[in-house]
Design a protein around this motif. Structure first.
Motif, PDB file in Angstrom:
ATOM      1  N   THR A   1       0.833  -1.212   0.000  1.00  0.00           N
ATOM      2  CA  THR A   1       0.000   0.000   0.000  1.00  0.00           C
ATOM      3  C   THR A   1       0.861   1.252   0.000  1.00  0.00           C
ATOM      4  O   THR A   1       0.615   2.193  -0.769  1.00  0.00           O
ATOM      5  CB  THR A   1      -0.942   0.021   1.224  1.00  0.00           C
ATOM      6  N   VAL A   2       1.886   1.278   0.860  1.00  0.00           N
ATOM      7  CA  VAL A   2       2.806   2.416   0.875  1.00  0.00           C
ATOM      8  C   VAL A   2       3.514   2.534  -0.467  1.00  0.00           C
ATOM      9  O   VAL A   2       3.690   3.637  -1.007  1.00  0.00           O
ATOM     10  CB  VAL A   2       3.833   2.267   2.022  1.00  0.00           C
ATOM     11  N   SER A   3       3.906   1.393  -1.031  1.00  0.00           N
ATOM     12  CA  SER A   3       4.559   1.396  -2.345  1.00  0.00           C
ATOM     13  C   SER A   3       3.639   1.986  -3.400  1.00  0.00           C
ATOM     14  O   SER A   3       4.078   2.755  -4.260  1.00  0.00           O
ATOM     15  CB  SER A   3       4.953  -0.033  -2.743  1.00  0.00           C
ATOM     16  N   GLU A   4       2.360   1.628  -3.346  1.00  0.00           N
ATOM     17  CA  GLU A   4       1.395   2.124  -4.320  1.00  0.00           C
ATOM     18  C   GLU A   4       1.268   3.637  -4.243  1.00  0.00           C
ATOM     19  O   GLU A   4       1.191   4.320  -5.277  1.00  0.00           O
ATOM     20  CB  GLU A   4       0.029   1.467  -4.076  1.00  0.00           C
ATOM     21  N   VAL A   5       1.275   4.176  -3.028  1.00  0.00           N
ATOM     22  CA  VAL A   5       1.193   5.631  -2.858  1.00  0.00           C
ATOM     23  C   VAL A   5       2.409   6.306  -3.473  1.00  0.00           C
ATOM     24  O   VAL A   5       2.293   7.309  -4.187  1.00  0.00           O
ATOM     25  CB  VAL A   5       1.074   5.990  -1.363  1.00  0.00           C
ATOM     26  N   VAL A   6       3.589   5.764  -3.204  1.00  0.00           N
ATOM     27  CA  VAL A   6       4.827   6.326  -3.758  1.00  0.00           C
ATOM     28  C   VAL A   6       4.822   6.252  -5.278  1.00  0.00           C
ATOM     29  O   VAL A   6       5.204   7.210  -5.970  1.00  0.00           O
ATOM     30  CB  VAL A   6       6.055   5.587  -3.184  1.00  0.00           C
ATOM     31  N   ILE A   7       4.377   5.125  -5.827  1.00  0.00           N
ATOM     32  CA  ILE A   7       4.337   4.957  -7.277  1.00  0.00           C
ATOM     33  C   ILE A   7       3.393   5.963  -7.913  1.00  0.00           C
ATOM     34  O   ILE A   7       3.697   6.568  -8.951  1.00  0.00           O
ATOM     35  CB  ILE A   7       3.924   3.519  -7.637  1.00  0.00           C
ATOM     36  N   ARG A   8       2.215   6.149  -7.303  1.00  0.00           N
ATOM     37  CA  ARG A   8       1.237   7.100  -7.839  1.00  0.00           C
ATOM     38  C   ARG A   8       1.791   8.521  -7.829  1.00  0.00           C
ATOM     39  O   ARG A   8       1.577   9.291  -8.777  1.00  0.00           O
ATOM     40  CB  ARG A   8      -0.058   7.050  -7.021  1.00  0.00           C
ATOM     41  N   GLN A   9       2.490   8.879  -6.777  1.00  0.00           N
ATOM     42  CA  GLN A   9       3.091  10.212  -6.706  1.00  0.00           C
ATOM     43  C   GLN A   9       4.157  10.390  -7.782  1.00  0.00           C
ATOM     44  O   GLN A   9       4.241  11.440  -8.431  1.00  0.00           O
ATOM     45  CB  GLN A   9       3.699  10.447  -5.316  1.00  0.00           C
ATOM     46  N   ALA A  10       4.970   9.355  -7.986  1.00  0.00           N
ATOM     47  CA  ALA A  10       6.001   9.422  -9.027  1.00  0.00           C
ATOM     48  C   ALA A  10       5.362   9.534 -10.408  1.00  0.00           C
ATOM     49  O   ALA A  10       5.839  10.290 -11.270  1.00  0.00           O
ATOM     50  CB  ALA A  10       6.894   8.182  -8.953  1.00  0.00           C
ATOM     51  N   GLU A  11       4.265   8.816 -10.600  1.00  0.00           N
ATOM     52  CA  GLU A  11       3.576   8.864 -11.889  1.00  0.00           C
ATOM     53  C   GLU A  11       2.990  10.249 -12.139  1.00  0.00           C
ATOM     54  O   GLU A  11       3.087  10.788 -13.254  1.00  0.00           O
ATOM     55  CB  GLU A  11       2.466   7.815 -11.906  1.00  0.00           C
ATOM     56  N   LYS A  12       2.405  10.854 -11.108  1.00  0.00           N
ATOM     57  CA  LYS A  12       1.833  12.201 -11.251  1.00  0.00           C
ATOM     58  C   LYS A  12       2.917  13.223 -11.567  1.00  0.00           C
ATOM     59  O   LYS A  12       2.737  14.111 -12.403  1.00  0.00           O
ATOM     60  CB  LYS A  12       1.104  12.593  -9.968  1.00  0.00           C
ATOM     61  N   ARG A  13       4.046  13.115 -10.894  1.00  0.00           N
ATOM     62  CA  ARG A  13       5.140  14.062 -11.140  1.00  0.00           C
ATOM     63  C   ARG A  13       5.689  13.935 -12.550  1.00  0.00           C
ATOM     64  O   ARG A  13       5.994  14.926 -13.207  1.00  0.00           O
ATOM     65  CB  ARG A  13       6.260  13.832 -10.126  1.00  0.00           C
ATOM     66  N   SER A  14       5.797  12.698 -13.035  1.00  0.00           N
ATOM     67  CA  SER A  14       6.319  12.508 -14.390  1.00  0.00           C
ATOM     68  C   SER A  14       5.347  13.046 -15.426  1.00  0.00           C
ATOM     69  O   SER A  14       5.759  13.635 -16.430  1.00  0.00           O
ATOM     70  CB  SER A  14       6.590  11.029 -14.642  1.00  0.00           C
ATOM     71  N   GLN A  15       4.056  12.880 -15.192  1.00  0.00           N
ATOM     72  CA  GLN A  15       3.057  13.387 -16.121  1.00  0.00           C
ATOM     73  C   GLN A  15       3.017  14.909 -16.105  1.00  0.00           C
ATOM     74  O   GLN A  15       2.839  15.530 -17.139  1.00  0.00           O
ATOM     75  CB  GLN A  15       1.687  12.803 -15.770  1.00  0.00           C
ATOM     76  N   ARG A  16       3.211  15.482 -14.921  1.00  0.00           N
ATOM     77  CA  ARG A  16       3.245  16.944 -14.832  1.00  0.00           C
ATOM     78  C   ARG A  16       4.432  17.504 -15.604  1.00  0.00           C
ATOM     79  O   ARG A  16       4.341  18.498 -16.297  1.00  0.00           O
ATOM     80  CB  ARG A  16       3.313  17.384 -13.359  1.00  0.00           C
ATOM     81  N   GLY A  17       5.562  16.797 -15.509  1.00  0.00           N
ATOM     82  CA  GLY A  17       6.733  17.221 -16.264  1.00  0.00           C
ATOM     83  C   GLY A  17       6.498  17.130 -17.760  1.00  0.00           C
ATOM     84  O   GLY A  17       6.932  17.987 -18.542  1.00  0.00           O
ATOM     85  N   GLN A  18       5.781  16.067 -18.182  1.00  0.00           N
ATOM     86  CA  GLN A  18       5.484  15.923 -19.611  1.00  0.00           C
ATOM     87  C   GLN A  18       4.565  17.046 -20.095  1.00  0.00           C
ATOM     88  O   GLN A  18       4.792  17.615 -21.150  1.00  0.00           O
ATOM     89  CB  GLN A  18       4.774  14.582 -19.844  1.00  0.00           C
ATOM     90  N   ASN A  19       3.542  17.356 -19.287  1.00  0.00           N
ATOM     91  CA  ASN A  19       2.606  18.404 -19.679  1.00  0.00           C
ATOM     92  C   ASN A  19       3.293  19.751 -19.777  1.00  0.00           C
ATOM     93  O   ASN A  19       3.054  20.547 -20.687  1.00  0.00           O
ATOM     94  CB  ASN A  19       1.445  18.481 -18.670  1.00  0.00           C
ATOM     95  N   THR A  20       4.202  20.018 -18.807  1.00  0.00           N
ATOM     96  CA  THR A  20       4.936  21.276 -18.817  1.00  0.00           C
ATOM     97  C   THR A  20       5.814  21.359 -20.055  1.00  0.00           C
ATOM     98  O   THR A  20       5.901  22.400 -20.723  1.00  0.00           O
ATOM     99  CB  THR A  20       5.816  21.403 -17.562  1.00  0.00           C
ATOM    100  N   HIS A  21       6.430  20.212 -20.411  1.00  0.00           N
ATOM    101  CA  HIS A  21       7.300  20.185 -21.592  1.00  0.00           C
ATOM    102  C   HIS A  21       6.505  20.441 -22.876  1.00  0.00           C
ATOM    103  O   HIS A  21       6.957  21.142 -23.777  1.00  0.00           O
ATOM    104  CB  HIS A  21       8.032  18.837 -21.662  1.00  0.00           C
ATOM    105  N   GLN A  22       5.278  19.862 -22.910  1.00  0.00           N
ATOM    106  CA  GLN A  22       4.470  20.014 -24.120  1.00  0.00           C
ATOM    107  C   GLN A  22       3.991  21.450 -24.283  1.00  0.00           C
ATOM    108  O   GLN A  22       3.903  21.956 -25.389  1.00  0.00           O
ATOM    109  CB  GLN A  22       3.270  19.061 -24.042  1.00  0.00           C
ATOM    110  N   HIS A  23       3.667  22.119 -23.147  1.00  0.00           N
ATOM    111  CA  HIS A  23       3.231  23.499 -23.242  1.00  0.00           C
ATOM    112  C   HIS A  23       4.404  24.439 -23.482  1.00  0.00           C
ATOM    113  O   HIS A  23       4.277  25.428 -24.137  1.00  0.00           O
ATOM    114  CB  HIS A  23       2.493  23.910 -21.974  1.00  0.00           C
TER     115      HIS A  23
END
Length: 239
Positions: free
Chosen positions: A217-239
């Motif tokens: 469960t703790v791992s899942e939370v960490v993974i989700r946070q990492a996934e959100k951060r990577s997607q935010r970086g992608q969106n920022t790069h695209q804009h």
């Protein structure tokens, strides 16, 4: 019959300290196996994508074999086979026994090899998500393969690979329970010892299940946070 919750305490009669230590061993062996699997998986993925025909066949054979053999057999091969190999080379060099291999090392190597087959497919799939035009544009502007790998391929592929790698990590956590057969005192092994000592197998197996559930469960939370951060970086790069 009531449950004596003091069995999970940290007093003289409690199993809390050893269960906590065993949970730490579970995380440690899983982390070592996952990192080894990442290294192997990246090499196998590269062989499948950019290797010659023989490398592609070798990489394909590796994934087929490791996905087709039960995980427990792989662990046994590394543990018992590893001891025989050490004894053979040790005796050949004139060394005195006994020759043994750590359950931690055998477990980490075996699970790492197993995880590498799964991670190779994750990396290969992530690479396929990179637009071909991006790589062509980098080549046109004169970007070398090394720079292209660091600045384009790795960031974009890792961003796409995070969900799949997260699933692989969760699998490694659960597979680590099999390492108990080597005598390594991780969560499953300690739960079995506690069950036998107290004659309360259901209670301690349930405790073991909760420990694994907390880790995942703790791992899942960490993974989700990492996934959100990577997607935010992608969106920022695209804009």
């Amino acid at each position: 019959m009531g449950i004596d919750w003091q069995l999970l305490g940290f007093g003289p009669e409690g199993w809390g300290p050893v269960l906590l230590k065993a949970a730490g061993v579970t995380v440690s062996v899983s982390l070592c196996a996952f990192l080894l699997g990442s290294a192997i998986g990246s090499l196998v993925a590269w062989a499948k994508i950019a290797g010659n025909r023989w490398l592609q066949r070798l990489a394909g054979g590796y994934t087929v074999v490791l996905r087709g053999i039960p995980d427990l057999i792989v662990i046994y091969i590394f543990y018992f086979g590893g001891r025989q190999a050490l004894a053979f080379f040790g005796q050949a060099l004139g060394m005195q026994g006994p020759f043994d291999i750590s359950g931690f090392i055998a477990g980490a190597l075996a699970i790492g090899l197993i995880s590498g087959a799964g991670q190779a497919e994750v990396f290969r799939g992530a690479y396929s998500t990179i637009p071909g035009g991006t790589l062509e544009a980098a080549t046109v502007v004169g970007m070398g393969k090394g720079v292209m790998f660091r600045r384009i391929i790795v960031p974009q592929a890792l961003s796409s690979a995070i969900p799949g790698l997260g699933n692989q990590w969760q699998s490694v956590i659960k597979e680590s329970a099999l390492v108990s057969v080597t005598g390594l005192v991780e969560t499953m092994n300690q739960v079995q010892v506690a069950s036998g000592s107290t004659q309360m197998p259901f209670f301690f197996l349930a405790v073991g299940a909760v420990i694994y559930l907390l880790i995942t469960t703790v791992s899942e939370v960490v993974i989700r946070q990492a996934e959100k951060r990577s997607q935010r970086g992608q969106n920022t790069h695209q804009h």
